[in-house]
Scaffold this motif. Structure first.
Motif, PDB file in Angstrom:
ATOM      1  N   GLU A  50       0.857  -1.181   0.000  1.00 24.64           N
ATOM      2  CA  GLU A  50       0.000   0.000   0.000  1.00 24.64           C
ATOM      3  C   GLU A  50       0.895   1.234   0.000  1.00 24.64           C
ATOM      4  N   PRO A  51       0.508   2.288  -0.707  1.00 22.79           N
ATOM      5  CA  PRO A  51       1.322   3.511  -0.650  1.00 22.79           C
ATOM      6  C   PRO A  51       1.326   4.072   0.762  1.00 22.79           C
ATOM      7  N   GLU A  52       2.476   4.568   1.178  1.00 21.89           N
ATOM      8  CA  GLU A  52       2.614   5.121   2.522  1.00 21.89           C
ATOM      9  C   GLU A  52       2.541   6.633   2.462  1.00 21.89           C
ATOM     10  N   TYR A  53       1.327   7.158   2.481  1.00 26.66           N
ATOM     11  CA  TYR A  53       1.116   8.593   2.468  1.00 26.66           C
ATOM     12  C   TYR A  53       0.584   9.022   3.826  1.00 26.66           C
ATOM     13  N   PRO A  54       1.051  10.137   4.309  1.00 30.73           N
ATOM     14  CA  PRO A  54       0.512  10.635   5.575  1.00 30.73           C
ATOM     15  C   PRO A  54      -0.931  11.080   5.388  1.00 30.73           C
ATOM     16  N   GLU A  55      -1.695  11.032   6.465  1.00 31.38           N
ATOM     17  CA  GLU A  55      -3.090  11.462   6.387  1.00 31.38           C
ATOM     18  C   GLU A  55      -3.190  12.973   6.200  1.00 31.38           C
ATOM     19  N   GLY A  56      -2.359  13.727   6.891  1.00 32.14           N
ATOM     20  CA  GLY A  56      -2.385  15.182   6.789  1.00 32.14           C
ATOM     21  C   GLY A  56      -1.456  15.678   5.696  1.00 32.14           C
ATOM     22  N   PHE A  57      -1.347  16.979   5.614  1.00 30.78           N
ATOM     23  CA  PHE A  57      -0.480  17.612   4.623  1.00 30.78           C
ATOM     24  C   PHE A  57       0.964  17.504   5.092  1.00 30.78           C
ATOM     25  N   ASP A  58       1.833  16.954   4.245  1.00 33.79           N
ATOM     26  CA  ASP A  58       3.219  16.753   4.636  1.00 33.79           C
ATOM     27  C   ASP A  58       4.116  16.738   3.404  1.00 33.79           C
ATOM     28  N   PHE A  59       5.391  17.006   3.611  1.00 34.02           N
ATOM     29  CA  PHE A  59       6.412  16.892   2.581  1.00 34.02           C
ATOM     30  C   PHE A  59       6.711  15.405   2.377  1.00 34.02           C
ATOM     31  N   LEU A  60       6.784  14.961   1.109  1.00 33.65           N
ATOM     32  CA  LEU A  60       7.082  13.562   0.819  1.00 33.65           C
ATOM     33  C   LEU A  60       8.523  13.345   0.360  1.00 33.65           C
ATOM     34  N   ARG A  61       8.956  14.141  -0.621  1.00 34.99           N
ATOM     35  CA  ARG A  61      10.295  13.947  -1.201  1.00 34.99           C
ATOM     36  C   ARG A  61      10.622  15.142  -2.086  1.00 34.99           C
ATOM     37  N   TYR A  62      11.840  15.183  -2.584  1.00 33.29           N
ATOM     38  CA  TYR A  62      12.151  16.179  -3.611  1.00 33.29           C
ATOM     39  C   TYR A  62      12.680  15.460  -4.840  1.00 33.29           C
ATOM     40  N   ARG A  63      12.523  16.117  -5.968  1.00 33.23           N
ATOM     41  CA  ARG A  63      13.036  15.574  -7.226  1.00 33.23           C
ATOM     42  C   ARG A  63      13.712  16.702  -7.985  1.00 33.23           C
ATOM     43  N   ILE A  64      14.645  16.343  -8.834  1.00 31.60           N
ATOM     44  CA  ILE A  64      15.337  17.309  -9.665  1.00 31.60           C
ATOM     45  C   ILE A  64      14.737  17.233 -11.060  1.00 31.60           C
ATOM     46  N   ASP A  65      14.287  18.378 -11.575  1.00 31.88           N
ATOM     47  CA  ASP A  65      13.686  18.462 -12.906  1.00 31.88           C
ATOM     48  C   ASP A  65      14.739  18.993 -13.863  1.00 31.88           C
ATOM     49  N   LEU A  66      15.116  18.188 -14.849  1.00 33.49           N
ATOM     50  CA  LEU A  66      16.150  18.564 -15.810  1.00 33.49           C
ATOM     51  C   LEU A  66      15.576  18.802 -17.205  1.00 33.49           C
ATOM     52  N   SER A  67      14.280  19.065 -17.289  1.00 40.33           N
ATOM     53  CA  SER A  67      13.642  19.218 -18.590  1.00 40.33           C
ATOM     54  C   SER A  67      13.914  20.570 -19.250  1.00 40.33           C
ATOM     55  N   ASP A  68      14.409  21.548 -18.508  1.00 43.54           N
ATOM     56  CA  ASP A  68      14.749  22.858 -19.065  1.00 43.54           C
ATOM     57  C   ASP A  68      16.262  23.038 -19.107  1.00 43.54           C
ATOM     58  N   ALA A  69      16.699  24.164 -19.647  1.00 45.01           N
ATOM     59  CA  ALA A  69      18.133  24.451 -19.737  1.00 45.01           C
ATOM     60  C   ALA A  69      18.761  24.550 -18.348  1.00 45.01           C
ATOM     61  N   GLN A  70      18.021  25.089 -17.390  1.00 50.21           N
ATOM     62  CA  GLN A  70      18.496  25.157 -16.009  1.00 50.21           C
ATOM     63  C   GLN A  70      17.682  24.190 -15.168  1.00 50.21           C
ATOM     64  N   PRO A  71      18.338  23.466 -14.247  1.00 45.66           N
ATOM     65  CA  PRO A  71      17.602  22.514 -13.424  1.00 45.66           C
ATOM     66  C   PRO A  71      16.715  23.233 -12.413  1.00 45.66           C
ATOM     67  N   SER A  72      15.712  22.522 -11.942  1.00 49.19           N
ATOM     68  CA  SER A  72      14.896  23.028 -10.844  1.00 49.19           C
ATOM     69  C   SER A  72      14.707  21.905  -9.838  1.00 49.19           C
ATOM     70  N   ALA A  73      14.564  22.286  -8.576  1.00 52.79           N
ATOM     71  CA  ALA A  73      14.312  21.330  -7.504  1.00 52.79           C
ATOM     72  C   ALA A  73      12.835  21.425  -7.163  1.00 52.79           C
ATOM     73  N   CYS A  74      12.150  20.298  -7.187  1.00 48.62           N
ATOM     74  CA  CYS A  74      10.715  20.277  -6.907  1.00 48.62           C
ATOM     75  C   CYS A  74      10.459  19.513  -5.620  1.00 48.62           C
ATOM     76  N   PHE A  75       9.783  20.161  -4.689  1.00 50.13           N
ATOM     77  CA  PHE A  75       9.407  19.554  -3.426  1.00 50.13           C
ATOM     78  C   PHE A  75       7.994  19.000  -3.581  1.00 50.13           C
ATOM     79  N   VAL A  76       7.838  17.711  -3.348  1.00 51.28           N
ATOM     80  CA  VAL A  76       6.567  17.030  -3.571  1.00 51.28           C
ATOM     81  C   VAL A  76       5.867  16.853  -2.219  1.00 51.28           C
ATOM     82  N   PHE A  77       4.586  17.241  -2.180  1.00 50.61           N
ATOM     83  CA  PHE A  77       3.795  17.168  -0.961  1.00 50.61           C
ATOM     84  C   PHE A  77       2.689  16.128  -1.105  1.00 50.61           C
ATOM     85  N   SER A  78       2.055  15.803   0.010  1.00 50.29           N
ATOM     86  CA  SER A  78       1.013  14.781   0.016  1.00 50.29           C
ATOM     87  C   SER A  78      -0.308  15.280  -0.545  1.00 50.29           C
ATOM     88  N   HIS A  79      -0.506  16.588  -0.637  1.00 49.35           N
ATOM     89  CA  HIS A  79      -1.729  17.159  -1.195  1.00 49.35           C
ATOM     90  C   HIS A  79      -1.368  18.263  -2.186  1.00 49.35           C
TER      91      HIS A  79
END
Length: 138
Positions: A50-79
């Motif tokens: 089962e996916p382990e998601y918190p019930e409330g609003f919370d930070f889950l992870r970050y990912r690096i987006d390399l789809s543009d000329a400059q990278p961006s860091a994306c913080f992924v939340f539960s909602h």
């Protein structure tokens, strides 16, 4: 919550290696050498985690987006986040003075990063979700 966005270059190199392996698999029609290991499909009735998601609003992870000329860091939340909210007051950044913030569903992305820099990012308590929940400081 404090995060060091370091090794963006390493992440980019790892992603390039992964994409190269996937491309190799697509071109040959077979997976990379598995040393005789034969893979089988899992039955539809097989147990799955089962996916382990918190019930409330919370930070889950970050990912690096390399789809543009400059990278961006994306913080992924539960909602989902609200694209009409100014999230700048909820993000502290050291090591870099200016970034562009962008909301993409449940992600808050920091654009304008450059390879080789390692800014420290702190997400502050009170950062709101679209449903009215807020990030707490724990």
């Amino acid at each position: 919550m404090k995060f060091g966005i370091d090794r963006i270059g390493v992440a980019a190199a790892s992603l390039a290696l992964l994409l190269s392996a996937c491309d190799n698999q697509q071109n040959t029609g077979s997976p990379p050498d598995q040393a005789g290991i034969e893979l089988a499909d899992r039955a539809a009735s097989a147990p799955r985690p089962e996916p382990e998601y918190p019930e409330g609003f919370d930070f889950l992870r970050y990912r690096i987006d390399l789809s543009d000329a400059q990278p961006s860091a994306c913080f992924v939340f539960s909602h989902a986040l609200d694209p009409s909210v100014d999230y700048a007051p909820y993000v502290e950044l050291t090591g870099q003075t200016t970034v562009a913030l962008r909301v993409d569903g449940a992600s808050l992305c920091l654009g304008g990063l450059t390879f080789g820099q390692s800014p420290d990012v702190t997400l502050l308590a009170g950062l709101p979700a679209a449903n009215g929940d807020a990030l707490d400081n724990s």
